[in-house]
Design a protein around this motif. Structure first.
Motif, PDB file in Angstrom:
ATOM      1  N   ILE A 116       0.893  -1.325   0.079  1.00 45.99           N
ATOM      2  CA  ILE A 116       0.196   0.032   0.113  1.00 45.99           C
ATOM      3  C   ILE A 116       0.975   1.273  -0.143  1.00 45.99           C
ATOM      4  O   ILE A 116       1.825   1.412   0.930  1.00 45.99           O
ATOM      5  CB  ILE A 116      -0.895   0.031   1.256  1.00 45.99           C
ATOM      6  N   LEU A 117       0.724   2.176  -1.054  1.00 48.34           N
ATOM      7  CA  LEU A 117       1.663   3.318  -1.199  1.00 48.34           C
ATOM      8  C   LEU A 117       0.811   4.554  -1.190  1.00 48.34           C
ATOM      9  O   LEU A 117      -0.476   4.525  -1.875  1.00 48.34           O
ATOM     10  CB  LEU A 117       2.381   3.135  -2.634  1.00 48.34           C
ATOM     11  N   CYS A 118       1.316   5.519  -0.166  1.00 46.40           N
ATOM     12  CA  CYS A 118       0.619   6.802  -0.501  1.00 46.40           C
ATOM     13  C   CYS A 118       1.410   7.574  -0.999  1.00 46.40           C
ATOM     14  O   CYS A 118       2.589   7.775  -0.664  1.00 46.40           O
ATOM     15  CB  CYS A 118       0.344   7.452   1.303  1.00 46.40           C
ATOM     16  N   CYS A 119       1.084   8.650  -1.715  1.00 41.94           N
ATOM     17  CA  CYS A 119       2.060   9.548  -2.806  1.00 41.94           C
ATOM     18  C   CYS A 119       1.259  10.771  -3.176  1.00 41.94           C
ATOM     19  O   CYS A 119      -0.018  10.850  -3.083  1.00 41.94           O
ATOM     20  CB  CYS A 119       2.389   8.752  -3.760  1.00 41.94           C
ATOM     21  N   THR A 120       2.027  11.758  -3.630  1.00 40.57           N
ATOM     22  CA  THR A 120       1.428  12.614  -4.471  1.00 40.57           C
ATOM     23  C   THR A 120       1.193  12.222  -5.832  1.00 40.57           C
ATOM     24  O   THR A 120       1.697  11.071  -6.157  1.00 40.57           O
ATOM     25  CB  THR A 120       2.321  13.875  -4.515  1.00 40.57           C
ATOM     26  N   ALA A 121       0.375  12.753  -6.486  1.00 35.04           N
ATOM     27  CA  ALA A 121       0.029  12.263  -7.998  1.00 35.04           C
ATOM     28  C   ALA A 121       1.178  11.901  -8.804  1.00 35.04           C
ATOM     29  O   ALA A 121       1.223  11.071  -9.672  1.00 35.04           O
ATOM     30  CB  ALA A 121      -1.090  13.139  -8.565  1.00 35.04           C
ATOM     31  N   GLU A 122       2.056  12.856  -8.686  1.00 37.39           N
ATOM     32  CA  GLU A 122       3.410  12.839  -9.527  1.00 37.39           C
ATOM     33  C   GLU A 122       4.222  11.579  -9.191  1.00 37.39           C
ATOM     34  O   GLU A 122       5.003  11.129 -10.063  1.00 37.39           O
ATOM     35  CB  GLU A 122       4.123  14.224  -9.353  1.00 37.39           C
ATOM     36  N   SER A 123       4.106  11.306  -8.049  1.00 40.17           N
ATOM     37  CA  SER A 123       4.782   9.863  -7.761  1.00 40.17           C
ATOM     38  C   SER A 123       3.993   8.702  -7.697  1.00 40.17           C
ATOM     39  O   SER A 123       4.614   7.653  -7.281  1.00 40.17           O
ATOM     40  CB  SER A 123       5.459  10.163  -6.287  1.00 40.17           C
ATOM     41  N   ALA A 124       2.856   8.577  -8.126  1.00 39.84           N
ATOM     42  CA  ALA A 124       1.876   7.413  -8.378  1.00 39.84           C
ATOM     43  C   ALA A 124       2.576   6.390  -8.961  1.00 39.84           C
ATOM     44  O   ALA A 124       3.004   6.677 -10.197  1.00 39.84           O
ATOM     45  CB  ALA A 124       0.526   7.740  -8.409  1.00 39.84           C
ATOM     46  N   ARG A 125       2.211   5.092  -8.688  1.00 39.99           N
ATOM     47  CA  ARG A 125       2.523   3.861  -9.691  1.00 39.99           C
ATOM     48  C   ARG A 125       1.387   4.119 -10.584  1.00 39.99           C
ATOM     49  O   ARG A 125       0.304   4.163 -10.372  1.00 39.99           O
ATOM     50  CB  ARG A 125       2.402   2.450  -8.775  1.00 39.99           C
ATOM     51  N   THR A 126       1.803   3.680 -11.803  1.00 40.85           N
ATOM     52  CA  THR A 126       0.794   3.719 -12.963  1.00 40.85           C
ATOM     53  C   THR A 126       0.270   2.223 -13.249  1.00 40.85           C
ATOM     54  O   THR A 126      -0.305   2.126 -14.105  1.00 40.85           O
ATOM     55  CB  THR A 126       1.505   4.018 -14.092  1.00 40.85           C
ATOM     56  N   SER A 127       0.814   1.083 -12.580  1.00 40.54           N
ATOM     57  CA  SER A 127       0.051  -0.071 -12.303  1.00 40.54           C
ATOM     58  C   SER A 127      -0.147  -0.655 -11.052  1.00 40.54           C
ATOM     59  O   SER A 127       0.447  -0.181 -10.127  1.00 40.54           O
ATOM     60  CB  SER A 127       1.305  -1.033 -13.212  1.00 40.54           C
ATOM     61  N   GLY A 128      -1.013  -1.677 -11.019  1.00 45.78           N
ATOM     62  CA  GLY A 128      -1.136  -2.315  -9.829  1.00 45.78           C
ATOM     63  C   GLY A 128      -2.510  -2.726  -9.628  1.00 45.78           C
ATOM     64  O   GLY A 128      -3.405  -2.669 -10.670  1.00 45.78           O
ATOM     65  N   ASP A 129      -3.196  -3.162  -8.681  1.00 42.63           N
ATOM     66  CA  ASP A 129      -4.497  -3.908  -8.639  1.00 42.63           C
ATOM     67  C   ASP A 129      -5.467  -2.447  -8.156  1.00 42.63           C
ATOM     68  O   ASP A 129      -6.674  -2.692  -8.703  1.00 42.63           O
ATOM     69  CB  ASP A 129      -4.594  -4.649  -7.589  1.00 42.63           C
ATOM     70  N   VAL A 130      -5.259  -1.735  -7.301  1.00 41.18           N
ATOM     71  CA  VAL A 130      -6.033  -0.633  -6.916  1.00 41.18           C
ATOM     72  C   VAL A 130      -5.650   0.754  -6.961  1.00 41.18           C
ATOM     73  O   VAL A 130      -4.253   0.807  -6.543  1.00 41.18           O
ATOM     74  CB  VAL A 130      -6.635  -0.997  -5.420  1.00 41.18           C
TER      75      VAL A 130
END
Length: 571
Positions: A116-130
């Motif tokens: 589970i990752l909390c981040c700013t939009a610029e740092s978000a993962r572009t793949s994953g389940d949720v």
């Protein structure tokens, strides 16, 4: 004759060089393409959670993320502000094992590969389940919106939940037209806001926020409230994250009655507030001082009514200050209360904003980048009829970063000028999440020319003696160095751990100053006559209009702009 021939030859050479440079610019512009990011597969299920502030949207999105993580799925929570990402991280940390939770912003990296990752939009993962995206109406913002748009278009998550203002529904529906299932959930405030009579320093209930839109205004109001025997603290964009968290903790713990803050609290930052009082209803937006838009005022007003773990009645009013220069619009504040309670607002979300990625620019050399950006912008405008909900974002801020980077290495302005670095490195520098002023020029020189950054650091004893403004500036410098180190590794002979320690020392100094018994600044007074004066001006209206004021009209105007510029204080 020889002299005339020589001049003619020089003129001909200049003309040929100008033609060559023009041809190069056209060739670079032609290589750029406005390619839309394409989602690999449409999401299986998208839920749009739409509603005003304090309506439980974020809570439900985080609960969904936790529930899916309980089934072994990896998820990401993306927020518009570092403070909001950190706040979600702190909330989840109470319920998630440390090894499963991470935080990534422009300045912090904690367990970035966590489930589970909390981040700013610029740092978000572009793949994953949720994927849970908070405050998604930011995708229409000219500066911050492109990060949201690219995440919406290019992500490959199976389950997506998005929280946003109700006005974002058409835009988000267009972005997810290919989703296999799209549901809209309407949220409503759990408690009504109430318009209250004007409040002064002694009439503020415990758990109040007083709103202003510049650092100087915040500090002047803080002094006024302290002088009236109340306990108070401050919150504004120039404060480093650790110092901000401490001020929030003090309010939550009941150590202070009032927090004087900019609109940094207006985008989902949750505080246990009984009342919100507007000392100002106008702000400097980077180009001019203007009245707040109704939806902006409603976002801030909606922070009232959060008491403990449940929602209670919230009071919203104007703040009547004894400090010169404050004249809040009571009608606007009352209208904002209606919007925060669910009435329609003036928020217009016709189009999302998009910026280019490196591969859109045709692999330009450093000197070619501005022309590649121009080519991309023109191509993107040509594409608008095919994508009516997308607009190219302005590239002015990117160009400003490029100009500072160029100056830092002393390169001339020719398109094919030789730089000490390649185009991709310069592009990465241009996209660092920092202001083009401050330490950026030194950082660019260190990356491109192996310059030293050692002179930017101070020993800890020296940091502990800084005044408030210098401590803020030093914290920002250390934060910029740490941000650059995340992208480029150790640079300029400064260890990343050293920058973290420097920022921590500056934050501790700011916390000590803010928690002290005395006011943070002197009462604002006219430099000529000593009378009470608006905190963003140097002279009162009378002196400003006299001979002394006329002599310094330009410098005062610039000073006023500079004082308010720091307020855009979104983060």
């Amino acid at each position: 004759m020889t002299g005339a021939n020589g001049r003619a030859e020089k003129l001909r050479a200049r003309q040929e060089e100008a033609h060559r440079q023009h041809a190069l610019r056209r060739e670079v512009e032609a290589r750029a393409r406005a390619r839309l990011p394409i989602r690999a597969t449409p999401p299986e299920h998208v839920v749009l959670r739409l509603g005003p502030t304090n309506s439980g949207k974020t809570h439900d999105g985080l609960e969904f993320l936790l529930a899916q993580a309980g089934h072994g799925l990896r998820g990401t929570y993306a927020a518009p502000l570092r403070m909001l990402a950190r706040q979600a991280y702190e909330r989840l940390r109470e319920r998630v094992r440390p090894e499963r939770l991470g935080l990534v912003t422009g300045e912090e990296r904690i367990n970035p590969e966590a489930d589970i990752l909390c981040c700013t939009a610029e740092s978000a993962r572009t793949s994953g389940d949720v994927l849970v995206i908070d405050e998604a109406h930011w995708l229409a913002d000219p500066e911050r919106g492109p990060a949201w748009t690219r995440l919406l278009l290019s992500g490959s998550h199976r389950y997506v939940q998005i929280t946003a203002a109700p006005e974002a529904a058409p835009l988000l529906g267009a972005a997810f037209a290919q989703a296999r299932r799209l549901d809209v959930v309407r949220h409503h405030r759990s408690a009504e806001l109430t318009s209250a009579p004007a409040m002064g320093p002694t009439g503020l209930p415990a758990g109040s926020a007083v709103i202003a839109f510049s650092r100087k205004a915040v500090l002047a109001l803080h002094r006024e409230i302290i002088d009236h025997g109340r306990t108070a603290t401050v919150l504004y964009g120039a404060m480093p994250p650790a110092a901000r968290r401490e001020q929030i903790r003090r309010l939550v713990a009941g150590e202070v009655e009032v927090i004087v803050t900019t609109d940094v609290i207006g985008h989902g930052v949750n505080l246990p507030l009984r009342a919100v009082a507007f000392a100002e209803t106008g702000k400097f937006d980077g180009g001019r001082r203007r009245p707040l838009r109704l939806w902006e005022a409603a976002q801030i007003a909606g922070r009232a009514g959060r008491r403990g773990h449940g929602a209670g009645d919230g009071l919203v009013a104007v703040y009547r200050s004894g400090v010169s220069g404050f004249s809040p619009d009571a009608d606007l504040v009352r209208a904002a209360v209606h919007v925060a309670n669910g009435a329609p607002s003036d928020l217009l979300l016709a189009r999302a904003r998009l910026r280019p990625a490196w591969h859109d620019l045709g692999d330009p050399r450093p000197g070619e980048i501005p022309h590649a950006l121009n080519g991309w912008y023109q191509a993107a405008r040509d594409e608008r009829p095919l994508h009516s909900w997308l607009d190219p974002a302005p590239v002015d801020s990117l160009l400003e970063m490029w100009q500072v980077a160029r100056a830092s290495v002393g390169v001339r302005g020719a398109v094919d000028a030789a730089w000490p670095g390649d185009g991709l490195t310069v592009w990465r520098l241009m996209n660092l999440p920092m202001d083009p002023g401050g330490a950026f020029g030194r950082i660019a020189s260190a990356v491109l020319n192996a310059g030293s950054l050692r002179t930017l650091t101070l020993p800890e004893p020296a940091v502990s003696r800084l005044d408030l403004e210098d401590a803020e500036r030093y914290a920002a410098t250390m934060r910029d160095l740490r941000t650059a180190a995340q992208s480029f590794g150790a640079i300029g002979g400064v260890d990343p751990a050293e920058t973290a320690a420097g920022e921590e020392a500056a934050s501790a100094r700011i916390v000590d100053l803010v928690a002290g018994r005395g006011p943070l600044v002197k009462a604002p007074a006219c430099l000529s006559c000593g009378a009470s004066c608006a905190p963003w001006l140097e002279r009162c209206d009378g002196c400003h209009g006299g001979r002394a004021g006329r002599r310094r009209a330009v410098s005062l105007r610039d000073a006023g702009r500079g004082a308010v510029r720091g307020s855009a204080e979104g983060d």
